[in-house]
Design a protein around this motif. Sequence first.
Motif, PDB file in Angstrom:
ATOM      1  N   ALA A  24      -3.590   0.055  -2.943  1.00  0.00           N
ATOM      2  CA  ALA A  24      -3.608  -1.092  -2.150  1.00  0.00           C
ATOM      3  C   ALA A  24      -3.172  -2.453  -2.882  1.00  0.00           C
ATOM      4  O   ALA A  24      -4.292  -2.472  -3.831  1.00  0.00           O
ATOM      5  CB  ALA A  24      -4.285  -1.113  -1.000  1.00  0.00           C
ATOM      6  N   ILE A  25      -2.865  -3.614  -2.709  1.00  0.00           N
ATOM      7  CA  ILE A  25      -2.868  -4.507  -3.349  1.00  0.00           C
ATOM      8  C   ILE A  25      -2.550  -5.799  -2.340  1.00  0.00           C
ATOM      9  O   ILE A  25      -1.643  -5.807  -1.573  1.00  0.00           O
ATOM     10  CB  ILE A  25      -1.939  -4.737  -4.498  1.00  0.00           C
ATOM     11  N   ASN A  26      -3.349  -6.918  -2.344  1.00  0.00           N
ATOM     12  CA  ASN A  26      -3.077  -8.026  -1.747  1.00  0.00           C
ATOM     13  C   ASN A  26      -2.849  -9.214  -2.848  1.00  0.00           C
ATOM     14  O   ASN A  26      -3.865  -9.353  -3.806  1.00  0.00           O
ATOM     15  CB  ASN A  26      -4.163  -8.578  -0.657  1.00  0.00           C
ATOM     16  N   ALA A  58       0.734  -1.180   0.051  1.00  0.00           N
ATOM     17  CA  ALA A  58       0.027  -0.026  -0.078  1.00  0.00           C
ATOM     18  C   ALA A  58       0.745   1.471  -0.074  1.00  0.00           C
ATOM     19  O   ALA A  58       1.843   1.196   0.718  1.00  0.00           O
ATOM     20  CB  ALA A  58      -0.893  -0.010   1.132  1.00  0.00           C
ATOM     21  N   THR A  59       0.495   2.281  -1.065  1.00  0.00           N
ATOM     22  CA  THR A  59       1.249   3.438  -0.724  1.00  0.00           C
ATOM     23  C   THR A  59       1.041   4.075   0.486  1.00  0.00           C
ATOM     24  O   THR A  59       0.163   3.803   1.281  1.00  0.00           O
ATOM     25  CB  THR A  59       0.729   4.442  -1.935  1.00  0.00           C
ATOM     26  N   THR A  60       1.932   5.156   0.948  1.00  0.00           N
ATOM     27  CA  THR A  60       2.002   5.637   2.284  1.00  0.00           C
ATOM     28  C   THR A  60       0.549   6.419   2.496  1.00  0.00           C
ATOM     29  O   THR A  60       0.135   6.345   3.704  1.00  0.00           O
ATOM     30  CB  THR A  60       2.980   6.813   2.457  1.00  0.00           C
ATOM     31  N   PHE A  90      -7.509   1.209  -6.287  1.00  0.00           N
ATOM     32  CA  PHE A  90      -7.047   2.725  -6.624  1.00  0.00           C
ATOM     33  C   PHE A  90      -8.051   3.735  -6.281  1.00  0.00           C
ATOM     34  O   PHE A  90      -9.124   3.775  -6.740  1.00  0.00           O
ATOM     35  CB  PHE A  90      -6.315   2.933  -8.009  1.00  0.00           C
ATOM     36  N   ARG A  91      -7.675   4.469  -5.455  1.00  0.00           N
ATOM     37  CA  ARG A  91      -8.461   5.950  -4.867  1.00  0.00           C
ATOM     38  C   ARG A  91      -8.280   6.918  -6.100  1.00  0.00           C
ATOM     39  O   ARG A  91      -7.239   7.242  -6.264  1.00  0.00           O
ATOM     40  CB  ARG A  91      -8.031   6.339  -3.486  1.00  0.00           C
ATOM     41  N   ILE A  92      -9.413   7.134  -6.479  1.00  0.00           N
ATOM     42  CA  ILE A  92      -9.313   8.190  -7.719  1.00  0.00           C
ATOM     43  C   ILE A  92      -8.874   9.589  -7.228  1.00  0.00           C
ATOM     44  O   ILE A  92      -7.938  10.469  -7.570  1.00  0.00           O
ATOM     45  CB  ILE A  92     -10.569   8.742  -8.322  1.00  0.00           C
ATOM     46  N   TYR A 138     -13.072   4.815  -5.527  1.00  0.00           N
ATOM     47  CA  TYR A 138     -12.136   3.693  -5.658  1.00  0.00           C
ATOM     48  C   TYR A 138     -12.476   2.882  -6.931  1.00  0.00           C
ATOM     49  O   TYR A 138     -13.586   2.680  -7.449  1.00  0.00           O
ATOM     50  CB  TYR A 138     -12.091   2.815  -4.508  1.00  0.00           C
ATOM     51  N   ILE A 139     -11.297   2.598  -7.723  1.00  0.00           N
ATOM     52  CA  ILE A 139     -11.539   1.517  -8.800  1.00  0.00           C
ATOM     53  C   ILE A 139     -10.938   0.052  -8.158  1.00  0.00           C
ATOM     54  O   ILE A 139     -10.010   0.129  -7.840  1.00  0.00           O
ATOM     55  CB  ILE A 139     -10.719   2.189  -9.918  1.00  0.00           C
TER      56      ILE A 139
END
Length: 657
Positions: A204-206, A197-199, A263-265, A275-276
């Motif tokens: 974010a990805i699992n 996840a970015t800061t 991914f948050r727009i 989010y997408i």
Amino acid sequence: MRIFFFLYLLVVPTLLFSQEKTTPKNNLDMNTKYSSITDTIKKKKAKIATIDQYQIITLEHDTTYVDTSLTLKSAYKQNHLRKDDFGLLPFSNIGQTFNILQYSLTNFSPYPEIGFNGKHFNYMEADQINYYSVATPLTELFFNTTINKGQNVDSFITLNTSKNLNFSIAYKGLRSEGDYINQLVSAGNFRFTTSYATTNRRYAINAHYTYQDISNEENGGITTPADFESDNKDYKNRQRLQVYLTDAKSFLKGKRLFFDHAFRINPTDGSNNLYITHQFNYENKFFEYNQATVLSTVGTSTPVQRFGESYVTQGINDQTHYERLYNKVGVTYENSLLGKFNFFVDDYRSNYEYGRIIVKDSGKTVIPDNLFLQINNVGGQYEYQKNKWNGRFLYSRSITSQSLSNLDAKLRYDWNEKVQFDFRYRNINKLPNNNYNLYQSSYVQYNWSNSFKNEKINSLSASVLTPWLNAEVQYTVLQDHLYFADVSSPVQIAANTQIINPAQYGNAINYLEIKASREFKFGRFALDNTLLYQKVDQSDLILNVPDFVTRNTFYYSGHFFNKALYMQTGIVFNYFTKYYGNDYNPVIGEFFVQKNKEIGGYPLFDLFVNARIRQTRFYFKAEHINALFSKSDYYSAPNNPYRDFVIRFGLVWNFFQ
């Protein structure tokens, strides 16, 4: 003797090094707050991670924490499944299969699966893979002895290279010889996961990758149950009991690549977020049944065609290939007051194939070589979490030619920190598993091509969790229920031939379950109780389960050696009432309905000693101790006896700072 020697070597040094160390003031300890004699500046204390910094995250993003405590609940999970197996009846060898006593443990998915459900208990599905976030590297080592030669191990390590990135790698291996002829189990489950996840949590990805292989020697059960039940001392050596198959085996293999990301727009997290989302799942499975010798022997010289006529005289090798590709793309709107709204479309594609076409009955029946499916769904999900309420509501429906739908509504209310209520309603219109509609085998009567109706499942459940009683109720209505049936003719039954085919029940089946658990404590003694009641309303004996299943554990717990050792010891009593338990067929790797022999009605007593030293838990168990003096009338399925008395040892060892 080996177990006691191993216990001595492992426990005694651990006890010695777990004692608190006292150092005289006039002696130098290189591990004290001073690094040398001339160092007079006190070192800064290193930060110590708290347990809530060791997180276990599910696919649904529910979070729990690493638990190294020794409880009775953790002892119930000391098996090769790594979960409480109440409601499951294991076969005699570890890793074989389970007869399901509690029907609500059956998992339902609206999508068609490969089938061969009897071989999937040890197979880890995508929703069973966990992800992690840890402050320091975490390692867990699991070990259990098995039946005769073999062992069960599960090694796991996870670490965060930074606050944003986590990796984990694990391997579970099982090898167990068993007591009976041709019963060896060998299995491996490799898992690799990563989370990023970015800061600012904008992306974010699992993701995970698994490779699993499960090999079982298949003996088809004992040919003469009368020898097993006779209590003849010669047959206490179970290798002397004749079995139907001496060189058959099954093999299940699967590989899966999975990731779920969002991914948050909007650049910054706020009270309104968009989010997408995307989920990807590619899985390849392979099932194989091998049998070198076609004819079986019953008695001294009687040849038996156990599964009927075959196209070959030897070397049966039935192979099923399966591929599945799943993509789900969605848009999620999140509002801090209203909750989360997710709208998605998915694409499911599967190919189930054999690579050959079989023509039967002089060309009247053609068994195709494959079954290809492409399904598209649209749906929505709403999540709400505010104060004491937590809910998740999902609905999806197919927009392609297949009739497919799924409604899943969950609601939780936390009355306070100790009292919790859960409610759930499910309405599933499910496509049949592939092996109901298509199967090919070298056995003539194990070839079919069908077009069964969808199964309809309506289920309503409620549960309550309190300090005084945990209880749950479930009511399920099944329509067009699919199952496997014994279609052997009277002549075939007399010849010990077993022919199994899929079938669909046209009437409704009503299933009621009431389950309650409560632990009573008397100082250092405790009595833990779990009781299950089931009632099935049906016109025919199709869904068969025992009316009552109970587990009662009486035990003592306490600290020893200046609290360096914590120990629990006691006795476990398991029992379920008699019922027409499903039988198992190795050719198709499935259980089937039978109405000829009841199993159950026998008690099972286990003695145990559990101990904890620091972050290591030890488990010592004498299973089915009453088998030493009781009648041999215990079965997991007709012709498949339950396991005899066995002493087993295991441990779970966690390493982290």
